[in-house]
Design an enzyme around this catalytic site. Structure first.
Site, PDB file in Angstrom:
ATOM      1  N   GLY A 190       0.770  -1.241   0.000  1.00  0.00           N
ATOM      2  CA  GLY A 190       0.000   0.000   0.000  1.00  0.00           C
ATOM      3  C   GLY A 190       0.795   1.281   0.000  1.00  0.00           C
ATOM      4  O   GLY A 190       0.317   2.301   0.508  1.00  0.00           O
ATOM      5  N   SER A 191       1.976   1.276  -0.613  1.00  0.00           N
ATOM      6  CA  SER A 191       2.732   2.542  -0.622  1.00  0.00           C
ATOM      7  C   SER A 191       2.059   3.568  -1.532  1.00  0.00           C
ATOM      8  O   SER A 191       2.129   4.773  -1.269  1.00  0.00           O
ATOM      9  CB  SER A 191       4.190   2.317  -1.026  1.00  0.00           C
ATOM     10  OG  SER A 191       4.309   2.071  -2.403  1.00  0.00           O
ATOM     11  N   ASN A 192       1.400   3.126  -2.586  1.00  0.00           N
ATOM     12  CA  ASN A 192       0.657   4.084  -3.417  1.00  0.00           C
ATOM     13  C   ASN A 192      -0.532   4.663  -2.657  1.00  0.00           C
ATOM     14  O   ASN A 192      -0.823   5.856  -2.776  1.00  0.00           O
ATOM     15  CB  ASN A 192       0.196   3.420  -4.723  1.00  0.00           C
ATOM     16  CG  ASN A 192       1.272   3.487  -5.796  1.00  0.00           C
ATOM     17  OD1 ASN A 192       1.555   4.563  -6.329  1.00  0.00           O
ATOM     18  ND2 ASN A 192       1.902   2.358  -6.074  1.00  0.00           N
ATOM     19  N   LYS A 242     -16.317 -14.987  -9.080  1.00  0.00           N
ATOM     20  CA  LYS A 242     -15.864 -13.601  -9.246  1.00  0.00           C
ATOM     21  C   LYS A 242     -17.029 -12.615  -9.182  1.00  0.00           C
ATOM     22  O   LYS A 242     -16.930 -11.533  -8.597  1.00  0.00           O
ATOM     23  CB  LYS A 242     -15.157 -13.504 -10.593  1.00  0.00           C
ATOM     24  CG  LYS A 242     -14.351 -12.240 -10.786  1.00  0.00           C
ATOM     25  CD  LYS A 242     -13.771 -12.197 -12.187  1.00  0.00           C
ATOM     26  CE  LYS A 242     -12.940 -10.979 -12.417  1.00  0.00           C
ATOM     27  NZ  LYS A 242     -11.549 -11.142 -12.091  1.00  0.00           N
ATOM     28  N   MET A 247      -4.050  -6.944  -7.200  1.00  0.00           N
ATOM     29  CA  MET A 247      -3.535  -7.932  -8.135  1.00  0.00           C
ATOM     30  C   MET A 247      -4.620  -8.878  -8.657  1.00  0.00           C
ATOM     31  O   MET A 247      -4.470 -10.104  -8.630  1.00  0.00           O
ATOM     32  CB  MET A 247      -2.370  -8.701  -7.495  1.00  0.00           C
ATOM     33  CG  MET A 247      -1.203  -7.808  -7.093  1.00  0.00           C
ATOM     34  SD  MET A 247      -0.723  -6.603  -8.346  1.00  0.00           S
ATOM     35  CE  MET A 247       0.897  -7.195  -8.790  1.00  0.00           C
ATOM     36  N   ARG A 248      -5.729  -8.300  -9.104  1.00  0.00           N
ATOM     37  CA  ARG A 248      -6.794  -9.088  -9.714  1.00  0.00           C
ATOM     38  C   ARG A 248      -7.292  -8.372 -10.957  1.00  0.00           C
ATOM     39  O   ARG A 248      -7.264  -7.136 -10.993  1.00  0.00           O
ATOM     40  CB  ARG A 248      -7.997  -9.205  -8.771  1.00  0.00           C
ATOM     41  CG  ARG A 248      -7.760 -10.148  -7.686  1.00  0.00           C
ATOM     42  CD  ARG A 248      -8.877 -10.182  -6.671  1.00  0.00           C
ATOM     43  NE  ARG A 248      -8.449 -11.131  -5.678  1.00  0.00           N
ATOM     44  CZ  ARG A 248      -8.653 -12.430  -5.760  1.00  0.00           C
ATOM     45  NH1 ARG A 248      -9.365 -12.947  -6.739  1.00  0.00           N
ATOM     46  NH2 ARG A 248      -8.163 -13.234  -4.836  1.00  0.00           N
ATOM     47  N   ASN A 253      -6.017   2.515 -12.652  1.00  0.00           N
ATOM     48  CA  ASN A 253      -4.974   1.594 -12.198  1.00  0.00           C
ATOM     49  C   ASN A 253      -3.616   2.237 -12.433  1.00  0.00           C
ATOM     50  O   ASN A 253      -3.466   3.074 -13.323  1.00  0.00           O
ATOM     51  CB  ASN A 253      -5.062   0.278 -12.984  1.00  0.00           C
ATOM     52  CG  ASN A 253      -4.021  -0.728 -12.532  1.00  0.00           C
ATOM     53  OD1 ASN A 253      -3.795  -0.902 -11.322  1.00  0.00           O
ATOM     54  ND2 ASN A 253      -3.370  -1.388 -13.469  1.00  0.00           N
ATOM     55  N   HIS A 311       0.358   1.047 -13.234  1.00  0.00           N
ATOM     56  CA  HIS A 311       1.146  -0.122 -13.627  1.00  0.00           C
ATOM     57  C   HIS A 311       2.624   0.283 -13.728  1.00  0.00           C
ATOM     58  O   HIS A 311       2.929   1.324 -14.300  1.00  0.00           O
ATOM     59  CB  HIS A 311       0.639  -0.668 -14.961  1.00  0.00           C
ATOM     60  CG  HIS A 311       1.392  -1.879 -15.397  1.00  0.00           C
ATOM     61  ND1 HIS A 311       1.195  -3.115 -14.804  1.00  0.00           N
ATOM     62  CD2 HIS A 311       2.382  -2.044 -16.308  1.00  0.00           C
ATOM     63  CE1 HIS A 311       2.034  -3.985 -15.352  1.00  0.00           C
ATOM     64  NE2 HIS A 311       2.766  -3.360 -16.272  1.00  0.00           N
TER      65      HIS A 311
HETATM   66  C1  GAR Z   1       3.154  -0.916  -7.563  1.00  0.00           C
HETATM   67  O1  GAR Z   1       4.441  -0.883  -8.121  1.00  0.00           O
HETATM   68  C2  GAR Z   1       2.107  -0.986  -8.646  1.00  0.00           C
HETATM   69  O2  GAR Z   1       2.443  -0.240  -9.792  1.00  0.00           O
HETATM   70  C3  GAR Z   1       2.086  -2.457  -8.947  1.00  0.00           C
HETATM   71  O3  GAR Z   1       2.174  -3.078  -7.686  1.00  0.00           O
HETATM   72  C4  GAR Z   1       2.909  -2.226  -6.809  1.00  0.00           C
HETATM   73  C5  GAR Z   1       2.086  -2.016  -5.572  1.00  0.00           C
HETATM   74  O4  GAR Z   1       2.823  -1.332  -4.609  1.00  0.00           O
HETATM   75  N1  GAR Z   1       0.923  -2.855  -9.659  1.00  0.00           N
HETATM   76  C6  GAR Z   1       0.915  -3.799 -10.593  1.00  0.00           C
HETATM   77  O5  GAR Z   1       1.900  -4.438 -10.902  1.00  0.00           O
HETATM   78  C7  GAR Z   1      -0.424  -4.017 -11.283  1.00  0.00           C
HETATM   79  N2  GAR Z   1      -0.255  -4.817 -12.446  1.00  0.00           N
HETATM   80  P1  GAR Z   1       2.115  -0.680  -3.362  1.00  0.00           P
HETATM   81  O6  GAR Z   1       1.224  -1.762  -2.741  1.00  0.00           O
HETATM   82  O7  GAR Z   1       3.243  -0.315  -2.456  1.00  0.00           O
HETATM   83  O8  GAR Z   1       1.310   0.495  -3.829  1.00  0.00           O
END
Ligand code: GAR
Length: 202
Positions: free
Chosen positions: A14-16, A67, A92-93, A109, A111
């Site tokens: 969850g850093s984003n 789902k 991640m779904r 999203n 990426h």
């Molecule tokens: C991030 O780098 C995000 O871009 C990636 O997962 C990480 C989550 O980090 N997402 C994907 O790869 C989606 N296909 P976070 O939990 O620290 O935000």
């Protein structure tokens, strides 16, 4: 004017999510985290939400018959919390028809690659292995495919010769933490319009 209410879906650290919360607190993002939902009980994202007084909900996919039922539960929770924009932050779904139907062009999203290159779960590793000189991150609206929806913003970072997956991921992540809030802010200001594959920014 009332603030844009965000429903954040996250599967991991969850850093984003944290960057979004911090940018809101810093006055850089005119929005409100309305709810954080995770498919994983131990996702650190849930703890981050609780630390900031944001409702944190674990919805376990295995508790549902498929789902569709699972996404109905997610959608109900988003609706209960009056989420207006769904923000996938390390979720991640693949999003299915139920969520897409409820939030058309209202799911974003991020990426960790320059789409359409290197979609999927290992964007940074795939970029290092391919040998590209530049990679980055992409914020896009979500459609039924995997990382295929209309692109809102991208940031570019160099790939250094000595990079491995982790060092590249760290360089990209710094940009993710800025660009996601910028994209959400554009949405909050009503400046994003989807025209076919393209996102027009006014
Ligand atoms: C991030 O780098 C995000 O871009 C990636 O997962 C990480 C989550 O980090 N997402 C994907 O790869 C989606 N296909 P976070 O939990 O620290 O935000």
């Amino acid at each position: 004017m009332s603030k844009l209410r965000l429903g954040v879906l996250a599967s991991g650290r969850g850093s984003n999510l944290q960057a979004i919360i911090d940018n809101i607190a810093a006055g850089k993002l005119d929005a409100e985290a309305a709810v954080v939902i995770s498919d994983k009980p131990n996702a650190f994202a849930l703890e981050r939400a609780r630390n900031h007084g944001v409702p944190a909900v674990h919805i376990k996919p295995a508790d549902y018959r498929g789902k569709e039922e699972y996404e109905k539960a997610v959608t109900d929770c988003l609706r209960e919390n009056r989420a207006e924009l769904v923000v996938l932050a390390g979720y991640m779904r693949i999003v299915g028809d139920v969520l897409l139907g409820e939030y058309p062009n209202r799911i974003m999203n991020i990426h960790p690659a320059l789409l359409p290159s290197f979609p999927g779960a290992h964007g940074q590793r795939d970029a290092v292995e391919y040998g590209v000189r530049y990679s980055g991150c992409t914020v896009h609206f979500v459609d039924g495919g995997m990382d295929t929806g209309p692109i809102i913003l991208q940031e570019v970072v160099p790939v250094l010769q000595e990079d491995d997956e982790d060092s590249l991921a760290a360089r990209i992540l710094k940009e993710e933490h800025k660009v996601y809030s910028r994209a959400i802010q554009l949405f909050a200001e009503g400046k994003l319009k989807v025209a076919g594959r393209k996102v027009i920014i006014s």
